[in-house]
Design an enzyme around this catalytic site. Structure first.
Site, PDB file in Angstrom:
ATOM      1  CG  HIS A 106      -1.767  -1.008   1.562  1.00 22.00           C
ATOM      2  ND1 HIS A 106      -1.376  -2.157   2.176  1.00 22.00           N
ATOM      3  CD2 HIS A 106      -3.101  -1.129   1.371  1.00 22.00           C
ATOM      4  CE1 HIS A 106      -2.423  -2.953   2.332  1.00 22.00           C
ATOM      5  NE2 HIS A 106      -3.485  -2.357   1.849  1.00 22.00           N
ATOM      6  CG  ASP A 109       1.826  -0.947   3.412  1.00 20.38           C
ATOM      7  OD1 ASP A 109       1.170  -0.618   4.413  1.00 20.38           O
ATOM      8  OD2 ASP A 109       1.404  -1.712   2.523  1.00 20.38           O
ATOM      9  CD  GLU A 237      -7.899  -8.444  -0.738  1.00 20.03           C
ATOM     10  OE1 GLU A 237      -6.905  -8.009  -1.354  1.00 20.03           O
ATOM     11  OE2 GLU A 237      -7.891  -8.717   0.473  1.00 20.03           O
ATOM     12  CD  GLU A 273      -7.171 -11.741   2.642  1.00 16.82           C
ATOM     13  OE1 GLU A 273      -6.629 -10.835   1.985  1.00 16.82           O
ATOM     14  OE2 GLU A 273      -7.414 -11.654   3.847  1.00 16.82           O
ATOM     15  CG  HIS A 276     -11.104 -11.498   2.656  1.00 15.07           C
ATOM     16  ND1 HIS A 276     -10.714 -10.445   1.872  1.00 15.07           N
ATOM     17  CD2 HIS A 276     -10.418 -11.356   3.818  1.00 15.07           C
ATOM     18  CE1 HIS A 276      -9.845  -9.695   2.521  1.00 15.07           C
ATOM     19  NE2 HIS A 276      -9.632 -10.247   3.705  1.00 15.07           N
ATOM     20  CG  ASP A 301      -4.535 -11.082  -0.912  1.00 16.93           C
ATOM     21  OD1 ASP A 301      -3.804 -11.019  -1.911  1.00 16.93           O
ATOM     22  OD2 ASP A 301      -4.945 -10.072  -0.302  1.00 16.93           O
ATOM     23  CG  ASP A 312      -8.838 -11.029   7.342  1.00 18.07           C
ATOM     24  OD1 ASP A 312      -8.586 -12.197   7.017  1.00 18.07           O
ATOM     25  OD2 ASP A 312      -8.686 -10.049   6.594  1.00 18.07           O
ATOM     26  CG  ASP A 314      -4.748 -11.357   7.746  1.00 25.03           C
ATOM     27  OD1 ASP A 314      -5.443 -11.656   6.762  1.00 25.03           O
ATOM     28  OD2 ASP A 314      -4.799 -10.248   8.302  1.00 25.03           O
ATOM     29  CG  ASP A 344      -3.143  -9.669   2.946  1.00 21.55           C
ATOM     30  OD1 ASP A 344      -2.550  -9.174   3.915  1.00 21.55           O
ATOM     31  OD2 ASP A 344      -4.216  -9.227   2.499  1.00 21.55           O
TER      32      ASP A 344
HETATM   33  C1  XLS Z   1      -7.717  -6.891   4.458  1.00 22.31           C
HETATM   34  C2  XLS Z   1      -7.214  -7.071   3.113  1.00 22.31           C
HETATM   35  C3  XLS Z   1      -6.070  -6.156   2.731  1.00 22.31           C
HETATM   36  C4  XLS Z   1      -5.928  -6.106   1.230  1.00 22.31           C
HETATM   37  C5  XLS Z   1      -5.113  -4.961   0.721  1.00 22.31           C
HETATM   38  O1  XLS Z   1      -8.421  -7.729   5.005  1.00 22.31           O
HETATM   39  O2  XLS Z   1      -6.873  -8.405   2.946  1.00 22.31           O
HETATM   40  O3  XLS Z   1      -4.908  -6.549   3.355  1.00 22.31           O
HETATM   41  O4  XLS Z   1      -5.376  -7.280   0.738  1.00 22.31           O
HETATM   42  O5  XLS Z   1      -5.636  -3.729   1.052  1.00 22.31           O
HETATM   43 NI    NI Z   2      -5.865  -9.197   1.263  1.00 26.46          NI
HETATM   44 NI    NI Z   3      -7.766  -9.768   4.586  1.00 28.92          NI
END
Ligand code: XLS
Ligand code: NI
Ligand code: NI
Length: 446
Positions: A106, A109, A237, A273, A276, A301, A312, A314, A344
Protein backbone atom coordinates in the site's frame (compact mmCIF):
# COMPACT_ATOMS: atom_id res chain seq x y z
CA UNK A 1 30.79 -7.44 9.02
CA UNK A 2 27.28 -8.04 7.72
CA UNK A 3 25.00 -5.81 9.74
CA UNK A 4 21.93 -6.36 7.58
CA UNK A 5 18.63 -7.04 9.36
CA UNK A 6 18.42 -10.70 8.42
CA UNK A 7 22.16 -11.42 8.58
CA UNK A 8 21.50 -14.53 10.68
CA UNK A 9 19.68 -16.25 7.83
CA UNK A 10 21.15 -17.42 4.52
CA UNK A 11 19.26 -17.70 1.25
CA UNK A 12 16.64 -20.43 1.47
CA UNK A 13 17.28 -23.53 -0.63
CA UNK A 14 15.34 -26.57 -1.72
CA UNK A 15 16.39 -29.71 0.15
CA UNK A 16 13.55 -32.12 -0.67
CA UNK A 17 10.75 -33.83 1.32
CA UNK A 18 13.20 -35.64 3.62
CA UNK A 19 14.83 -32.46 4.89
CA UNK A 20 14.32 -31.65 8.56
CA UNK A 21 15.63 -28.12 8.33
CA UNK A 22 13.00 -25.48 9.15
CA UNK A 23 14.92 -23.07 6.94
CA UNK A 24 14.78 -25.11 3.73
CA UNK A 25 12.06 -25.91 1.20
CA UNK A 26 10.75 -29.45 1.16
CA UNK A 27 8.34 -28.97 -1.79
CA UNK A 28 8.94 -25.60 -3.43
CA UNK A 29 11.49 -26.06 -6.17
CA UNK A 30 11.25 -22.96 -8.34
CA UNK A 31 12.39 -24.54 -11.62
CA UNK A 32 10.62 -27.90 -11.29
CA UNK A 33 8.29 -28.42 -14.24
CA UNK A 34 4.67 -29.14 -13.31
CA UNK A 35 2.35 -29.59 -16.30
CA UNK A 36 3.08 -26.81 -18.76
CA UNK A 37 5.27 -24.52 -16.63
CA UNK A 38 7.68 -24.29 -13.74
CA UNK A 39 6.55 -24.10 -10.14
CA UNK A 40 7.69 -20.49 -9.97
CA UNK A 41 5.66 -19.61 -13.07
CA UNK A 42 2.57 -21.37 -11.73
CA UNK A 43 2.62 -20.00 -8.21
CA UNK A 44 3.99 -16.47 -8.66
CA UNK A 45 4.55 -15.98 -4.93
CA UNK A 46 4.48 -12.54 -3.41
CA UNK A 47 5.32 -11.19 0.05
CA UNK A 48 3.16 -8.41 1.46
CA UNK A 49 4.81 -5.33 2.83
CA UNK A 50 2.18 -4.33 5.39
CA UNK A 51 1.89 -7.28 7.77
CA UNK A 52 5.47 -8.41 7.35
CA UNK A 53 7.30 -5.08 7.65
CA UNK A 54 4.96 -2.21 8.50
CA UNK A 55 3.18 -3.92 11.41
CA UNK A 56 4.85 -4.28 14.81
CA UNK A 57 2.47 -6.86 16.22
CA UNK A 58 0.05 -4.53 18.01
CA UNK A 59 -3.53 -5.66 18.43
CA UNK A 60 -6.57 -4.00 19.96
CA UNK A 61 -5.59 -5.36 23.37
CA UNK A 62 -1.89 -4.68 23.42
CA UNK A 63 1.22 -3.04 22.08
CA UNK A 64 3.59 -4.33 19.43
CA UNK A 65 5.74 -7.35 20.20
CA UNK A 66 7.70 -7.74 16.97
CA UNK A 67 11.22 -6.60 16.45
CA UNK A 68 10.73 -3.83 13.83
CA UNK A 69 13.32 -1.17 14.69
CA UNK A 70 12.09 1.19 11.93
CA UNK A 71 8.55 1.29 13.34
CA UNK A 72 7.64 4.74 14.72
CA UNK A 73 6.75 3.14 18.08
CA UNK A 74 10.29 1.79 18.38
CA UNK A 75 12.13 4.67 16.77
CA UNK A 76 10.26 7.82 17.77
CA UNK A 77 13.24 10.03 17.02
CA UNK A 78 14.30 8.53 13.69
CA UNK A 79 13.51 10.70 10.65
CA UNK A 80 10.47 9.06 8.97
CA UNK A 81 12.14 8.84 5.56
CA UNK A 82 15.27 7.26 7.05
CA UNK A 83 13.04 4.74 8.83
CA UNK A 84 11.23 4.03 5.55
CA UNK A 85 14.56 3.30 3.83
CA UNK A 86 15.69 1.04 6.67
CA UNK A 87 12.40 -0.86 6.40
CA UNK A 88 12.82 -1.19 2.64
CA UNK A 89 16.39 -2.48 2.99
CA UNK A 90 15.14 -5.20 5.32
CA UNK A 91 12.14 -5.99 3.11
CA UNK A 92 14.20 -6.50 -0.05
CA UNK A 93 16.80 -8.50 1.84
CA UNK A 94 13.96 -10.74 2.95
CA UNK A 95 12.32 -11.08 -0.49
CA UNK A 96 15.55 -12.06 -2.14
CA UNK A 97 16.79 -14.44 0.57
CA UNK A 98 13.40 -16.16 0.53
CA UNK A 99 13.41 -16.34 -3.27
CA UNK A 100 9.94 -14.80 -3.63
CA UNK A 101 9.65 -13.33 -7.11
CA UNK A 102 7.10 -10.63 -6.14
CA UNK A 103 6.00 -8.23 -3.43
CA UNK A 104 2.95 -5.98 -2.88
CA UNK A 105 2.46 -2.72 -1.01
CA UNK A 106 0.00 0.00 0.00
CA UNK A 107 1.21 3.56 -0.54
CA UNK A 108 1.35 4.14 3.23
CA UNK A 109 3.40 0.99 3.87
CA UNK A 110 6.43 2.20 1.99
CA UNK A 111 6.31 5.97 2.55
CA UNK A 112 5.40 8.04 5.60
CA UNK A 113 2.39 10.35 5.41
CA UNK A 114 3.26 14.04 5.04
CA UNK A 115 1.47 17.07 6.47
CA UNK A 116 -0.41 17.57 3.20
CA UNK A 117 -1.46 15.36 0.30
CA UNK A 118 1.33 16.93 -1.78
CA UNK A 119 3.94 16.04 0.82
CA UNK A 120 2.67 12.46 1.10
CA UNK A 121 2.98 12.20 -2.69
CA UNK A 122 6.56 13.52 -2.62
CA UNK A 123 7.48 10.97 0.05
CA UNK A 124 5.94 8.21 -2.01
CA UNK A 125 7.75 9.35 -5.17
CA UNK A 126 11.07 9.24 -3.35
CA UNK A 127 10.46 5.79 -1.88
CA UNK A 128 9.26 4.46 -5.23
CA UNK A 129 12.56 5.59 -6.76
CA UNK A 130 14.37 3.74 -3.99
CA UNK A 131 12.19 0.66 -4.59
CA UNK A 132 12.94 0.77 -8.32
CA UNK A 133 16.66 0.58 -7.52
CA UNK A 134 16.14 -2.33 -5.13
CA UNK A 135 13.99 -4.16 -7.67
CA UNK A 136 16.68 -3.75 -10.34
CA UNK A 137 19.37 -5.04 -7.94
CA UNK A 138 17.42 -8.07 -6.71
CA UNK A 139 15.17 -8.94 -9.67
CA UNK A 140 12.13 -8.89 -7.36
CA UNK A 141 8.99 -7.62 -9.19
CA UNK A 142 5.79 -5.94 -8.13
CA UNK A 143 2.70 -8.17 -8.04
CA UNK A 144 0.43 -5.27 -7.15
CA UNK A 145 0.25 -1.86 -5.64
CA UNK A 146 -2.75 -0.55 -3.73
CA UNK A 147 -4.01 2.50 -1.91
CA UNK A 148 -4.73 2.49 1.77
CA UNK A 149 -7.96 4.51 1.96
CA UNK A 150 -9.18 2.98 5.21
CA UNK A 151 -6.66 3.51 8.06
CA UNK A 152 -6.59 7.28 8.32
CA UNK A 153 -9.38 8.80 10.45
CA UNK A 154 -10.51 10.87 7.44
CA UNK A 155 -11.84 7.63 5.95
CA UNK A 156 -13.86 6.55 8.98
CA UNK A 157 -17.10 6.82 6.94
CA UNK A 158 -15.66 5.28 3.81
CA UNK A 159 -13.66 6.43 0.80
CA UNK A 160 -15.61 6.11 -2.49
CA UNK A 161 -18.80 5.58 -0.46
CA UNK A 162 -18.19 8.43 1.97
CA UNK A 163 -21.22 10.72 2.33
CA UNK A 164 -18.88 13.70 1.80
CA UNK A 165 -17.67 14.22 -1.79
CA UNK A 166 -14.44 15.76 -0.47
CA UNK A 167 -13.46 12.35 0.86
CA UNK A 168 -14.39 10.67 -2.42
CA UNK A 169 -12.10 13.21 -4.09
CA UNK A 170 -9.30 12.52 -1.60
CA UNK A 171 -9.44 8.78 -2.23
CA UNK A 172 -9.65 9.33 -6.00
CA UNK A 173 -6.54 11.51 -5.92
CA UNK A 174 -4.72 8.95 -3.81
CA UNK A 175 -5.61 6.13 -6.23
CA UNK A 176 -4.50 8.25 -9.20
CA UNK A 177 -1.11 8.82 -7.60
CA UNK A 178 -0.59 5.27 -6.36
CA UNK A 179 -1.67 3.72 -9.67
CA UNK A 180 0.84 5.94 -11.47
CA UNK A 181 3.59 4.71 -9.11
CA UNK A 182 2.51 1.09 -9.58
CA UNK A 183 2.73 1.69 -13.33
CA UNK A 184 6.25 3.14 -13.00
CA UNK A 185 7.34 0.04 -11.08
CA UNK A 186 5.90 -2.26 -13.75
CA UNK A 187 3.24 -3.65 -11.39
CA UNK A 188 1.37 -6.65 -12.79
CA UNK A 189 -1.93 -5.62 -11.12
CA UNK A 190 -3.56 -2.84 -9.14
CA UNK A 191 -5.81 -3.89 -6.25
CA UNK A 192 -8.79 -2.11 -4.70
CA UNK A 193 -9.92 -3.45 -1.37
CA UNK A 194 -12.85 -1.44 -0.02
CA UNK A 195 -11.77 -1.46 3.60
CA UNK A 196 -14.53 0.89 4.71
CA UNK A 197 -16.81 0.74 1.70
CA UNK A 198 -19.82 -0.50 3.59
CA UNK A 199 -21.83 0.59 6.59
CA UNK A 200 -22.12 0.31 10.34
CA UNK A 201 -25.88 1.02 10.37
CA UNK A 202 -28.50 1.45 7.68
CA UNK A 203 -30.12 4.12 9.87
CA UNK A 204 -27.66 6.68 8.49
CA UNK A 205 -26.85 5.01 5.17
CA UNK A 206 -28.34 5.46 1.72
CA UNK A 207 -27.26 2.16 0.26
CA UNK A 208 -28.52 2.82 -3.29
CA UNK A 209 -26.58 6.06 -3.46
CA UNK A 210 -23.39 4.61 -1.96
CA UNK A 211 -23.34 1.75 -4.45
CA UNK A 212 -23.80 4.21 -7.30
CA UNK A 213 -20.91 6.29 -6.01
CA UNK A 214 -18.77 3.18 -5.83
CA UNK A 215 -19.73 2.35 -9.42
CA UNK A 216 -18.73 5.85 -10.52
CA UNK A 217 -15.45 5.58 -8.62
CA UNK A 218 -14.53 2.30 -10.27
CA UNK A 219 -15.37 3.68 -13.70
CA UNK A 220 -13.07 6.63 -13.04
CA UNK A 221 -10.33 4.20 -11.98
CA UNK A 222 -10.72 2.28 -15.25
CA UNK A 223 -10.66 5.50 -17.31
CA UNK A 224 -7.50 6.54 -15.47
CA UNK A 225 -5.82 3.24 -16.16
CA UNK A 226 -6.19 3.87 -19.90
CA UNK A 227 -5.28 7.54 -19.53
CA UNK A 228 -1.88 6.69 -18.04
CA UNK A 229 -1.31 3.57 -20.11
CA UNK A 230 -1.14 1.16 -17.18
CA UNK A 231 -1.20 -2.35 -18.60
CA UNK A 232 -1.72 -4.37 -15.43
CA UNK A 233 -5.03 -5.87 -14.32
CA UNK A 234 -7.42 -4.01 -12.02
CA UNK A 235 -8.63 -6.22 -9.18
CA UNK A 236 -11.33 -5.82 -6.53
CA UNK A 237 -10.73 -7.84 -3.35
CA UNK A 238 -14.04 -9.09 -1.92
CA UNK A 239 -14.56 -9.24 1.83
CA UNK A 240 -17.93 -9.55 3.59
CA UNK A 241 -17.26 -7.61 6.78
CA UNK A 242 -14.47 -6.24 9.01
CA UNK A 243 -13.77 -3.48 9.59
CA UNK A 244 -17.35 -2.47 8.73
CA UNK A 245 -20.40 -4.49 9.72
CA UNK A 246 -21.29 -5.01 6.07
CA UNK A 247 -19.03 -4.44 3.08
CA UNK A 248 -20.44 -3.91 -0.40
CA UNK A 249 -17.84 -6.19 -2.04
CA UNK A 250 -19.22 -9.09 -0.01
CA UNK A 251 -18.02 -12.05 -2.07
CA UNK A 252 -17.14 -12.97 -5.66
CA UNK A 253 -20.73 -13.26 -6.86
CA UNK A 254 -21.73 -9.94 -5.31
CA UNK A 255 -18.74 -8.25 -6.93
CA UNK A 256 -19.61 -9.87 -10.26
CA UNK A 257 -23.15 -8.47 -10.11
CA UNK A 258 -21.75 -5.05 -9.20
CA UNK A 259 -19.32 -5.15 -12.13
CA UNK A 260 -22.10 -6.09 -14.53
CA UNK A 261 -24.44 -3.41 -13.20
CA UNK A 262 -21.85 -0.68 -13.73
CA UNK A 263 -20.47 -1.97 -17.05
CA UNK A 264 -17.14 -3.07 -15.59
CA UNK A 265 -17.12 -6.84 -15.99
CA UNK A 266 -14.65 -6.74 -18.89
CA UNK A 267 -12.33 -4.36 -17.02
CA UNK A 268 -12.00 -5.54 -13.44
CA UNK A 269 -11.31 -8.98 -12.02
CA UNK A 270 -11.14 -10.27 -8.45
CA UNK A 271 -8.38 -10.85 -5.94
CA UNK A 272 -9.70 -13.70 -3.80
CA UNK A 273 -8.50 -13.98 -0.22
CA UNK A 274 -8.81 -17.43 1.32
CA UNK A 275 -9.78 -16.06 4.71
CA UNK A 276 -12.33 -13.64 3.23
CA UNK A 277 -13.97 -16.61 1.51
CA UNK A 278 -14.32 -18.31 4.89
CA UNK A 279 -15.77 -15.15 6.44
CA UNK A 280 -18.39 -14.91 3.71
CA UNK A 281 -19.53 -18.46 4.49
CA UNK A 282 -17.85 -20.01 1.45
CA UNK A 283 -14.86 -22.24 0.87
CA UNK A 284 -11.82 -20.89 -0.95
CA UNK A 285 -12.60 -23.60 -3.49
CA UNK A 286 -16.05 -22.09 -4.06
CA UNK A 287 -14.82 -18.53 -4.51
CA UNK A 288 -12.21 -19.53 -7.09
CA UNK A 289 -14.75 -21.65 -8.97
CA UNK A 290 -17.26 -18.77 -8.91
CA UNK A 291 -14.67 -16.36 -10.32
CA UNK A 292 -13.47 -18.76 -13.01
CA UNK A 293 -17.10 -19.44 -14.03
CA UNK A 294 -17.74 -15.68 -14.33
CA UNK A 295 -14.45 -15.04 -16.18
CA UNK A 296 -13.24 -12.64 -13.51
CA UNK A 297 -10.57 -14.70 -11.77
CA UNK A 298 -7.47 -12.57 -11.20
CA UNK A 299 -5.26 -13.23 -8.19
CA UNK A 300 -5.18 -14.74 -4.69
CA UNK A 301 -4.31 -13.59 -1.19
CA UNK A 302 -3.29 -16.93 0.24
CA UNK A 303 -3.81 -16.22 3.94
CA UNK A 304 -6.13 -18.66 5.67
CA UNK A 305 -8.53 -18.20 8.56
CA UNK A 306 -10.25 -20.25 11.18
CA UNK A 307 -13.70 -21.71 10.58
CA UNK A 308 -14.82 -20.86 14.09
CA UNK A 309 -13.53 -17.31 14.43
CA UNK A 310 -15.38 -14.48 12.77
CA UNK A 311 -12.46 -12.24 11.98
CA UNK A 312 -9.56 -12.06 9.57
CA UNK A 313 -6.74 -14.07 11.16
CA UNK A 314 -4.36 -13.83 8.20
CA UNK A 315 -2.76 -17.18 9.01
CA UNK A 316 -0.05 -18.59 6.81
CA UNK A 317 -1.69 -21.35 4.73
CA UNK A 318 -0.84 -24.77 6.16
CA UNK A 319 -3.65 -26.99 4.83
CA UNK A 320 -2.56 -28.86 1.71
CA UNK A 321 -6.10 -30.12 1.12
CA UNK A 322 -7.72 -26.67 1.25
CA UNK A 323 -5.10 -25.21 -1.07
CA UNK A 324 -5.17 -28.21 -3.46
CA UNK A 325 -8.87 -27.73 -4.13
CA UNK A 326 -8.42 -24.01 -4.81
CA UNK A 327 -5.42 -24.66 -7.07
CA UNK A 328 -7.34 -27.35 -8.92
CA UNK A 329 -9.94 -24.73 -9.94
CA UNK A 330 -7.18 -22.27 -10.83
CA UNK A 331 -5.47 -24.83 -13.08
CA UNK A 332 -8.78 -25.80 -14.67
CA UNK A 333 -9.24 -22.10 -15.44
CA UNK A 334 -5.86 -21.99 -17.19
CA UNK A 335 -3.69 -20.81 -14.27
CA UNK A 336 -2.56 -17.32 -13.35
CA UNK A 337 -1.91 -14.68 -15.99
CA UNK A 338 -1.04 -11.42 -14.22
CA UNK A 339 -2.10 -12.70 -10.78
CA UNK A 340 -0.21 -14.73 -8.23
CA UNK A 341 -0.31 -16.03 -4.66
CA UNK A 342 0.30 -13.23 -2.21
CA UNK A 343 1.09 -13.95 1.42
CA UNK A 344 -1.21 -11.32 2.94
CA UNK A 345 -0.34 -13.17 6.16
CA UNK A 346 0.56 -12.13 9.66
CA UNK A 347 2.97 -13.74 12.03
CA UNK A 348 1.39 -14.59 15.36
CA UNK A 349 2.08 -11.93 17.93
CA UNK A 350 4.27 -14.34 19.92
CA UNK A 351 6.47 -15.20 16.93
CA UNK A 352 9.21 -12.77 17.77
CA UNK A 353 12.38 -14.42 16.45
CA UNK A 354 13.69 -12.87 13.25
CA UNK A 355 13.70 -16.20 11.44
CA UNK A 356 10.00 -16.78 12.26
CA UNK A 357 9.17 -14.64 9.23
CA UNK A 358 11.22 -16.98 7.03
CA UNK A 359 9.79 -20.15 8.56
CA UNK A 360 6.24 -18.86 8.13
CA UNK A 361 6.73 -18.04 4.44
CA UNK A 362 8.61 -21.28 3.77
CA UNK A 363 5.66 -23.15 5.32
CA UNK A 364 3.19 -21.30 3.13
CA UNK A 365 5.25 -21.82 -0.03
CA UNK A 366 5.73 -25.52 0.70
CA UNK A 367 2.01 -25.98 1.39
CA UNK A 368 1.11 -24.35 -1.92
CA UNK A 369 3.86 -26.14 -3.85
CA UNK A 370 2.63 -29.49 -2.60
CA UNK A 371 -0.96 -28.43 -3.30
CA UNK A 372 0.07 -27.58 -6.86
CA UNK A 373 1.50 -31.08 -7.30
CA UNK A 374 -1.73 -32.57 -5.93
CA UNK A 375 -3.90 -30.46 -8.25
CA UNK A 376 -1.77 -31.32 -11.29
CA UNK A 377 -1.77 -34.99 -10.32
CA UNK A 378 -5.59 -34.99 -10.12
CA UNK A 379 -5.79 -33.37 -13.55
CA UNK A 380 -3.21 -35.73 -15.11
CA UNK A 381 -5.02 -38.73 -13.70
CA UNK A 382 -8.24 -37.40 -15.23
CA UNK A 383 -10.65 -39.57 -13.27
CA UNK A 384 -12.24 -36.71 -11.33
CA UNK A 385 -12.92 -34.70 -14.48
CA UNK A 386 -14.10 -37.78 -16.35
CA UNK A 387 -16.61 -38.58 -13.61
CA UNK A 388 -17.76 -34.97 -13.50
CA UNK A 389 -18.29 -34.87 -17.28
CA UNK A 390 -20.10 -38.19 -17.12
CA UNK A 391 -22.70 -36.77 -14.70
CA UNK A 392 -23.82 -34.34 -17.38
CA UNK A 393 -23.59 -36.72 -20.32
CA UNK A 394 -27.37 -36.62 -20.85
CA UNK A 395 -27.16 -33.01 -21.95
CA UNK A 396 -25.35 -34.04 -25.13
CA UNK A 397 -28.17 -36.45 -25.99
CA UNK A 398 -31.24 -35.28 -27.93
CA UNK A 399 -33.47 -35.10 -24.82
CA UNK A 400 -31.03 -32.75 -23.11
CA UNK A 401 -30.13 -30.76 -26.21
CA UNK A 402 -33.69 -29.90 -27.19
CA UNK A 403 -34.12 -28.18 -23.80
CA UNK A 404 -31.02 -26.04 -24.27
CA UNK A 405 -31.80 -25.37 -27.94
CA UNK A 406 -35.20 -24.08 -26.91
CA UNK A 407 -37.04 -26.47 -29.20
CA UNK A 408 -39.19 -28.02 -26.49
CA UNK A 409 -41.73 -26.22 -24.27
CA UNK A 410 -42.72 -26.78 -20.67
CA UNK A 411 -46.14 -27.99 -21.84
CA UNK A 412 -44.63 -30.53 -24.25
CA UNK A 413 -42.35 -31.82 -21.51
CA UNK A 414 -45.39 -32.25 -19.30
CA UNK A 415 -47.43 -34.07 -21.92
CA UNK A 416 -44.56 -36.38 -22.73
CA UNK A 417 -43.85 -37.30 -19.11
CA UNK A 418 -47.50 -37.96 -18.31
CA UNK A 419 -47.63 -40.52 -21.10
CA UNK A 420 -44.55 -42.41 -19.82
CA UNK A 421 -44.56 -45.51 -17.70
CA UNK A 422 -41.29 -44.95 -15.81
CA UNK A 423 -39.92 -42.02 -13.86
CA UNK A 424 -36.19 -41.22 -14.19
CA UNK A 425 -33.85 -43.11 -11.83
CA UNK A 426 -31.43 -41.00 -9.73
CA UNK A 427 -27.71 -41.80 -9.82
CA UNK A 428 -25.16 -41.66 -7.00
CA UNK A 429 -23.15 -38.44 -6.75
CA UNK A 430 -20.20 -40.50 -5.44
CA UNK A 431 -19.00 -37.75 -3.09
CA UNK A 432 -17.13 -40.01 -0.68
CA UNK A 433 -15.46 -41.86 -3.52
CA UNK A 434 -14.26 -38.53 -4.94
CA UNK A 435 -13.03 -37.40 -1.54
CA UNK A 436 -11.02 -40.62 -1.29
CA UNK A 437 -9.63 -39.94 -4.73
CA UNK A 438 -8.39 -36.50 -3.65
CA UNK A 439 -6.91 -38.02 -0.48
CA UNK A 440 -5.04 -40.58 -2.56
CA UNK A 441 -3.37 -37.85 -4.60
CA UNK A 442 -2.42 -36.00 -1.43
CA UNK A 443 -0.88 -39.23 -0.06
CA UNK A 444 0.93 -40.16 -3.23
CA UNK A 445 2.48 -37.04 -4.73
CA UNK A 446 6.27 -36.79 -4.59
C1 XLS B 1 -7.72 -6.89 4.46
C2 XLS B 1 -7.21 -7.07 3.11
C3 XLS B 1 -6.07 -6.16 2.73
C4 XLS B 1 -5.93 -6.11 1.23
C5 XLS B 1 -5.11 -4.96 0.72
O1 XLS B 1 -8.42 -7.73 5.00
O2 XLS B 1 -6.87 -8.41 2.95
O3 XLS B 1 -4.91 -6.55 3.35
O4 XLS B 1 -5.38 -7.28 0.74
O5 XLS B 1 -5.64 -3.73 1.05
NI1 NI C 1 -5.87 -9.20 1.26
NI1 NI D 1 -7.77 -9.77 4.59
Amino acid sequence: MDDSFFSQTDSIRYEGPESDSPLAFRWYQADRIVGDRTMAEHLRFGVCYWHSFAWDGFDIFGAGTLDRPWHPNNAPTMAPMAAARMKMDAAFEFFSKLGAPFFSFHDVDIAPAGATFAESCRNLDEMVEYAAKKMAETGVRLLWGTTNAFSHPRFMSGAATNPDPELFRYAAAQVAHCMQKTHELGGANYVLWGGREGYETLLNTDMRREREHLGRFMNMVVEHKYAIGFEGTLLIEPKPMEPTKHQYDFDVSTVHAFLQEFGLDQEIKVNIEVNHATLSGHDFHHEVAAAVAADIFGSVDANAGDDRLGWDLDLFPMSVEQMSLGLLEILRGGGFTTGGLLFDCKLRRQSTSRDDLFIAHIGGMDTLAKALLVAQSILDDGELDRRRRQRYAGWSEPRGREILDGTVTLGEIHDELISREHDPVPESGRQELLERLVARHIDQVR
